[in-house]
Motif scaffolding. Structure first.
Motif, PDB file in Angstrom:
ATOM      1  N   GLU A  13       0.842  -1.249   0.095  1.00 59.49           N
ATOM      2  CA  GLU A  13       0.046  -0.010  -0.037  1.00 59.49           C
ATOM      3  C   GLU A  13       0.942   1.119  -0.034  1.00 59.49           C
ATOM      4  OE1 GLU A  13      -3.021   0.307  -0.749  1.00 59.49           O
ATOM      5  OE2 GLU A  13      -2.858  -1.883  -1.179  1.00 59.49           O
ATOM      6  N   GLN A  14       1.923   1.286   0.905  1.00 59.72           N
ATOM      7  CA  GLN A  14       2.774   2.506   0.877  1.00 59.72           C
ATOM      8  C   GLN A  14       3.308   2.661  -0.466  1.00 59.72           C
ATOM      9  OE1 GLN A  14       3.196   4.117   3.914  1.00 59.72           O
ATOM     10  NE2 GLN A  14       3.903   5.592   2.296  1.00 59.72           N
ATOM     11  N   LEU A  15       3.841   1.683  -1.196  1.00 61.32           N
ATOM     12  CA  LEU A  15       4.439   1.754  -2.357  1.00 61.32           C
ATOM     13  C   LEU A  15       3.666   2.082  -3.447  1.00 61.32           C
ATOM     14  CD1 LEU A  15       6.943  -1.348  -2.673  1.00 61.32           C
ATOM     15  CD2 LEU A  15       7.687   1.138  -2.882  1.00 61.32           C
ATOM     16  N   ARG A  16       2.287   1.672  -3.483  1.00 60.71           N
ATOM     17  CA  ARG A  16       1.157   2.250  -4.413  1.00 60.71           C
ATOM     18  C   ARG A  16       1.260   3.709  -4.169  1.00 60.71           C
ATOM     19  NH1 ARG A  16      -1.933  -1.361  -6.531  1.00 60.71           N
ATOM     20  NH2 ARG A  16      -1.837  -3.067  -4.949  1.00 60.71           N
ATOM     21  N   LYS A  17       0.963   4.028  -2.925  1.00 58.22           N
ATOM     22  CA  LYS A  17       0.886   5.796  -2.785  1.00 58.22           C
ATOM     23  C   LYS A  17       2.264   6.409  -3.270  1.00 58.22           C
ATOM     24  CE  LYS A  17      -2.086   5.912   1.494  1.00 58.22           C
ATOM     25  NZ  LYS A  17      -1.561   4.765   2.261  1.00 58.22           N
ATOM     26  N   THR A  18       3.295   5.694  -2.881  1.00 55.47           N
ATOM     27  CA  THR A  18       4.708   6.279  -3.216  1.00 55.47           C
ATOM     28  C   THR A  18       4.672   6.578  -5.054  1.00 55.47           C
ATOM     29  OG1 THR A  18       5.971   5.593  -1.612  1.00 55.47           O
ATOM     30  CG2 THR A  18       7.035   6.256  -3.305  1.00 55.47           C
ATOM     31  N   PHE A  19       4.232   5.601  -5.716  1.00 58.55           N
ATOM     32  CA  PHE A  19       4.432   5.229  -7.241  1.00 58.55           C
ATOM     33  C   PHE A  19       3.411   6.271  -7.659  1.00 58.55           C
ATOM     34  CE2 PHE A  19       5.788   0.485  -7.545  1.00 58.55           C
ATOM     35  CZ  PHE A  19       7.255   0.965  -6.961  1.00 58.55           C
ATOM     36  N   ASP A  20       2.049   6.311  -7.038  1.00 54.47           N
ATOM     37  CA  ASP A  20       1.196   7.263  -7.893  1.00 54.47           C
ATOM     38  C   ASP A  20       1.743   8.657  -7.531  1.00 54.47           C
ATOM     39  OD1 ASP A  20      -0.472   5.309  -8.096  1.00 54.47           O
ATOM     40  OD2 ASP A  20      -1.814   5.587  -6.316  1.00 54.47           O
ATOM     41  N   GLY A  21       2.512   9.049  -6.370  1.00 51.11           N
ATOM     42  CA  GLY A  21       3.101  10.464  -6.446  1.00 51.11           C
ATOM     43  C   GLY A  21       4.318  10.779  -7.356  1.00 51.11           C
ATOM     44  N   MET A  22       4.901   9.922  -8.131  1.00 50.85           N
ATOM     45  CA  MET A  22       6.155   9.978  -8.741  1.00 50.85           C
ATOM     46  C   MET A  22       5.977   9.966 -10.453  1.00 50.85           C
ATOM     47  SD  MET A  22       8.566   9.611  -6.749  1.00 50.85           S
ATOM     48  CE  MET A  22       8.081   9.927  -4.895  1.00 50.85           C
ATOM     49  N   LYS A  23       6.679  10.639 -10.893  1.00 49.89           N
ATOM     50  CA  LYS A  23       6.734  10.805 -12.382  1.00 49.89           C
ATOM     51  C   LYS A  23       7.604   9.833 -13.015  1.00 49.89           C
ATOM     52  CE  LYS A  23       7.734  15.258 -13.333  1.00 49.89           C
ATOM     53  NZ  LYS A  23       7.609  16.513 -12.953  1.00 49.89           N
ATOM     54  N   ALA A  24       8.751   9.422 -12.141  1.00 51.81           N
ATOM     55  CA  ALA A  24       9.805   8.515 -12.571  1.00 51.81           C
ATOM     56  C   ALA A  24      10.299   8.263 -11.287  1.00 51.81           C
ATOM     57  CB  ALA A  24      10.738   9.192 -13.168  1.00 51.81           C
ATOM     58  N   TYR A  25      10.912   6.892 -11.229  1.00 54.65           N
ATOM     59  CA  TYR A  25      11.511   6.135 -10.274  1.00 54.65           C
ATOM     60  C   TYR A  25      12.770   5.431 -10.815  1.00 54.65           C
ATOM     61  CZ  TYR A  25      11.540   4.145  -5.394  1.00 54.65           C
ATOM     62  OH  TYR A  25      12.116   3.737  -4.044  1.00 54.65           O
ATOM     63  N   GLY A  29       7.490  19.030  -6.997  1.00 58.93           N
ATOM     64  CA  GLY A  29       8.772  19.346  -6.497  1.00 58.93           C
ATOM     65  C   GLY A  29       9.688  18.427  -6.807  1.00 58.93           C
ATOM     66  N   THR A  30      10.935  18.214  -5.726  1.00 60.06           N
ATOM     67  CA  THR A  30      12.010  17.380  -6.341  1.00 60.06           C
ATOM     68  C   THR A  30      12.343  16.702  -4.962  1.00 60.06           C
ATOM     69  OG1 THR A  30      13.515  19.238  -5.338  1.00 60.06           O
ATOM     70  CG2 THR A  30      13.142  19.188  -7.775  1.00 60.06           C
ATOM     71  N   ALA A  31      13.087  15.559  -4.948  1.00 57.61           N
ATOM     72  CA  ALA A  31      13.394  14.763  -4.224  1.00 57.61           C
ATOM     73  C   ALA A  31      15.067  14.320  -4.357  1.00 57.61           C
ATOM     74  CB  ALA A  31      12.798  13.488  -3.969  1.00 57.61           C
ATOM     75  N   PRO A  32      15.918  14.557  -3.406  1.00 59.11           N
ATOM     76  CA  PRO A  32      17.166  14.166  -3.604  1.00 59.11           C
ATOM     77  C   PRO A  32      17.405  12.766  -3.745  1.00 59.11           C
ATOM     78  CG  PRO A  32      16.824  14.597  -1.128  1.00 59.11           C
ATOM     79  CD  PRO A  32      15.503  14.869  -1.894  1.00 59.11           C
ATOM     80  N   PRO A  33      18.529  12.251  -4.579  1.00 60.52           N
ATOM     81  CA  PRO A  33      18.692  10.825  -4.600  1.00 60.52           C
ATOM     82  C   PRO A  33      19.302  10.419  -3.262  1.00 60.52           C
ATOM     83  CG  PRO A  33      20.487  12.125  -5.877  1.00 60.52           C
ATOM     84  CD  PRO A  33      19.266  13.056  -5.235  1.00 60.52           C
ATOM     85  N   PHE A  34      18.794   9.000  -2.810  1.00 54.35           N
ATOM     86  CA  PHE A  34      19.651   8.601  -1.606  1.00 54.35           C
ATOM     87  C   PHE A  34      20.047   7.073  -2.074  1.00 54.35           C
ATOM     88  CE2 PHE A  34      15.103   7.532  -1.311  1.00 54.35           C
ATOM     89  CZ  PHE A  34      15.087   6.211  -0.697  1.00 54.35           C
ATOM     90  N   GLN A  35      21.125   6.804  -1.250  1.00 52.23           N
ATOM     91  CA  GLN A  35      21.539   5.462  -1.412  1.00 52.23           C
ATOM     92  C   GLN A  35      21.777   4.890  -0.057  1.00 52.23           C
ATOM     93  OE1 GLN A  35      25.382   6.477  -3.647  1.00 52.23           O
ATOM     94  NE2 GLN A  35      26.390   6.275  -1.744  1.00 52.23           N
ATOM     95  N   VAL A  36      21.326   3.643  -0.187  1.00 53.97           N
ATOM     96  CA  VAL A  36      22.053   2.820   1.067  1.00 53.97           C
ATOM     97  C   VAL A  36      22.291   1.440   0.798  1.00 53.97           C
ATOM     98  CG1 VAL A  36      19.242   1.940   1.014  1.00 53.97           C
ATOM     99  CG2 VAL A  36      20.393   2.153   3.123  1.00 53.97           C
ATOM    100  N   GLU A  37      23.102   0.777   1.661  1.00 52.97           N
ATOM    101  CA  GLU A  37      23.648  -0.517   1.547  1.00 52.97           C
ATOM    102  C   GLU A  37      22.575  -1.355   1.819  1.00 52.97           C
ATOM    103  OE1 GLU A  37      26.583  -3.268   0.889  1.00 52.97           O
ATOM    104  OE2 GLU A  37      27.105  -1.090   0.912  1.00 52.97           O
TER     105      GLU A  37
END
Length: 117
Positions: free
Chosen positions: A46-58, A89-97
């Motif tokens: 559900e969380q991802l569905r919301k995230t995806f809906d709010g994105m132009k690109a991932y 708006g914008t979102a900074p890239p983030f990286q995580v191991e």
């Protein structure tokens, strides 16, 4: 040797699974994601569905995966870089191991768990 050939084939299978995970995010496609990561919990879906809906690109990049295979289970550690482009708006890239756990299935390797370190 036969064993080395089998290991190489397993490593390729694990890398293919990681690539399918990446593709599912790039496509922002929950059904595709659940095929490669079937144990994803309902709340996370559900969380991802919301995230995806709010994105132009991932965009996801899975850098330098280190794969270990033991019979029918495998793990892969990689630096996962996420670049999300929100509709507003914008979102900074983030990286995580990230550590991926995988399981061999008749249809190929699937992700059973992942932990961001």
């Amino acid at each position: 040797s036969e064993e080395q050939a089998r290991l190489a084939s397993d490593v390729t299978g694990v890398l293919t699974a990681l690539d399918r995970y990446r593709s599912a995010f790039q496509a922002r496609d929950i059904a595709q994601l659940l095929r490669i990561y079937p144990s994803l919990k309902t709340g996370e879906v559900e969380q991802l569905r919301k995230t995806f809906d709010g994105m132009k690109a991932y965009d996801i990049e899975i850098r330098d995966p280190r794969v270990e295979v033991q019979n029918d289970v495998a793990s892969a550690r990689a630096m996962v870089v996420r670049r999300m482009t929100p509709r507003v708006g914008t979102a900074p890239p983030f990286q995580v191991e990230t550590e991926f756990d995988l399981q061999r299935t008749p249809a190929g390797w699937v992700i059973t768990d992942l932990v961001a370190r």
